[in-house]
Design an enzyme around this catalytic site. Structure first.
Site, PDB file in Angstrom:
ATOM      1  N   ASP A  22       1.644  -0.825   4.469  1.00  0.00           N
ATOM      2  CA  ASP A  22       1.113  -1.322   3.202  1.00  0.00           C
ATOM      3  C   ASP A  22       0.929  -2.835   3.249  1.00  0.00           C
ATOM      4  OD1 ASP A  22       0.301  -1.657   0.603  1.00  0.00           O
ATOM      5  OD2 ASP A  22       2.257  -1.217  -0.292  1.00  0.00           O
ATOM      6  N   GLY A  24      -0.465  -4.378   0.969  1.00  0.00           N
ATOM      7  CA  GLY A  24      -0.476  -4.826  -0.425  1.00  0.00           C
ATOM      8  C   GLY A  24       0.901  -5.058  -1.010  1.00  0.00           C
ATOM      9  N   TYR A  70       5.011  -0.063  -7.838  1.00  0.00           N
ATOM     10  CA  TYR A  70       3.726  -0.052  -7.149  1.00  0.00           C
ATOM     11  C   TYR A  70       2.632   0.381  -8.132  1.00  0.00           C
ATOM     12  CZ  TYR A  70       6.805  -0.411  -3.160  1.00  0.00           C
ATOM     13  OH  TYR A  70       7.765  -0.845  -2.282  1.00  0.00           O
ATOM     14  N   ASP A 216      -5.939  -3.861   1.079  1.00  0.00           N
ATOM     15  CA  ASP A 216      -4.732  -3.107   0.742  1.00  0.00           C
ATOM     16  C   ASP A 216      -4.720  -1.756   1.446  1.00  0.00           C
ATOM     17  OD1 ASP A 216      -2.469  -2.041  -0.371  1.00  0.00           O
ATOM     18  OD2 ASP A 216      -3.220  -1.990  -2.431  1.00  0.00           O
ATOM     19  N   SER A 217      -4.001  -1.682   2.573  1.00  0.00           N
ATOM     20  CA  SER A 217      -3.912  -0.417   3.305  1.00  0.00           C
ATOM     21  C   SER A 217      -3.037   0.604   2.585  1.00  0.00           C
ATOM     22  CB  SER A 217      -3.354  -0.663   4.706  1.00  0.00           C
ATOM     23  OG  SER A 217      -1.994  -1.082   4.642  1.00  0.00           O
ATOM     24  N   GLY A 218      -2.302   0.168   1.565  1.00  0.00           N
ATOM     25  CA  GLY A 218      -1.468   1.093   0.811  1.00  0.00           C
ATOM     26  C   GLY A 218      -2.219   1.850  -0.258  1.00  0.00           C
ATOM     27  N   THR A 220      -5.366   4.361  -1.023  1.00  0.00           N
ATOM     28  CA  THR A 220      -6.372   5.248  -0.434  1.00  0.00           C
ATOM     29  C   THR A 220      -7.765   4.857  -0.905  1.00  0.00           C
ATOM     30  OG1 THR A 220      -4.794   7.067  -0.363  1.00  0.00           O
ATOM     31  CG2 THR A 220      -7.118   7.647  -0.216  1.00  0.00           C
TER      32      THR A 220
END
Length: 351
Positions: A22, A24, A70, A216-218, A220
């Site tokens: 993540d 992010g 989150y 932000d890889s967290g 989808t």
């Protein structure tokens, strides 16, 4: 599952767990409560492993705890310090991380790899520890999530893979927290525009798409202003938003050669229809745009990142970005003297 996870070995002897990568967020924590996730995610949650500090001879409690929140979900964690090892790298000693006593809507632990001590945390986080203990030479890492068809990606802490992108890396300064939409130090950069390039005909550039976004890889999905998402969906032939906030898209578009193009200074990332259209398992199949409207801020999630190669460089306060490609593996170590700006791909004979 859509999440991108990383193997983390914690303790003595090592206990293997998986955590979501993540960009992010800023903290590592493990042991989600699998009873508080959607039934469709429960099997995945139960398979990611767990950590027991009592089973580690090197574990130490800090007697501190926190509630981590989150965009979706939360976790109550107690902080421990223990040995952490990554595959093929020396073990790091006494790294601080959270062990969840409860969590909601989190089907895995999270490996937050944003800026840490003195910025977002009051202790050295995972990225800080890598550099401080000499595992990496700088606070930098590169990320290629890979396409949906490949079903795997690569993250290199302290390195860059020149066989995972096309052309040259473009350098984008990280926008300071005080100038960002939410005042938090994230991987914010300036985006110049978004355009829709259909298989035939002229491209359409959408208005008011010059904005600050974070990678932000967290997430989808990609989150953009509501009006922008509506215009993109309309350009793809959607009849409108459904009751859940998604735009239905004709599944046949996923096989067409069109792209959605995100322009930055020095580089444009072209996201194929196949990457931005998400298919839901149903009969008949249903497809949706992998974007949602947001009134808070804009972020580029996995539906963007699967088409990009990004080097996140906290030491250099920059993000280096290029179009994703995959022609093998050629890893270079990132040092304080590395010239990442304009670094050429090794695909197609470059060096």
């Amino acid at each position: 599952n859509d999440t991108d996870t990383w193997t983390v070995n914690i303790g003595t002897p090592p206990q293997t767990v998986y955590a979501q990568i993540d960009t992010g967020s800023f903290e590592l924590w493990v042991n989600p409560d699998c009873s508080n996730v959607a039934s469709s995610d429960r099997r995945f949650c139960q398979a990611i492993g767990s950590y027991n500090p009592r089973s580690s001879s090197s574990a130490a409690t800090t007697d501190e705890s926190a509630m981590l929140r989150y965009g979706i979900g939360s976790a109550n964690v107690s902080y421990f310090k223990d040995t952490i090892a990554l595959s093929g790298a020396p073990a790091m000693k006494q790294v601080q991380f959270g062990v969840a006593s409860a969590s909601v809507d989190e089907f895995s632990g999270i490996l937050g790899i944003g800026a840490g001590e003195g910025v977002n945390t009051d202790y050295p986080n995972f990225i800080d520890a890598l550099a401080a203990q000499g595992v990496t030479k700088t606070k930098a890492f590169s990320l290629a999530l890979g396409s949906k068809a490949e079903e795997e990606g690569v993250i290199i802490f302290g390195g860059v893979d020149t066989a995972k992108f096309q052309g040259k890396l473009a350098t984008l300064p990280i926008v300071p927290a005080k100038e960002s939409p939410d005042g938090v130090a994230r991987y914010w950069v300036r985006m110049n525009s978004i355009a829709l390039s259909p298989p035939q005909g002229k491209a359409t550039t959408f208005s008011q798409t010059d904005m600050t976004v974070f990678l932000d890889s967290g997430s989808t999905l990609t989150l953009l202003p509501e009006q922008v998402v509506e215009e993109i969906a309309t350009g793809l032939g959607s009849s409108g938003m459904d009751s859940t906030g998604y735009y239905a898209i004709n599944c046949n578009l996923a096989s067409q050669k069109g792209t959605i193009d995100f322009a930055f200074d020095g580089v444009t990332i072209s996201v194929p229809y196949s990457e931005v259209i998400r298919q839901v398992s149903s009969s008949p199949p249903q497809c949706y745009l992998g974007m949602m409207g947001s009134t808070e801020f804009a972020l580029l999630g996995d539906t963007f990142l699967r088409s990009a190669y990004a080097v996140f460089d906290l030491t250099g306060n920059s993000i280096h970005l290029a179009q994703y490609a995959n022609c093998g593996t050629k890893v270079l170590t990132i040092t304080p003297d590395s010239a990442l700006q304009g670094l050429s791909s090794s695909c197609g004979g470059g060096s």
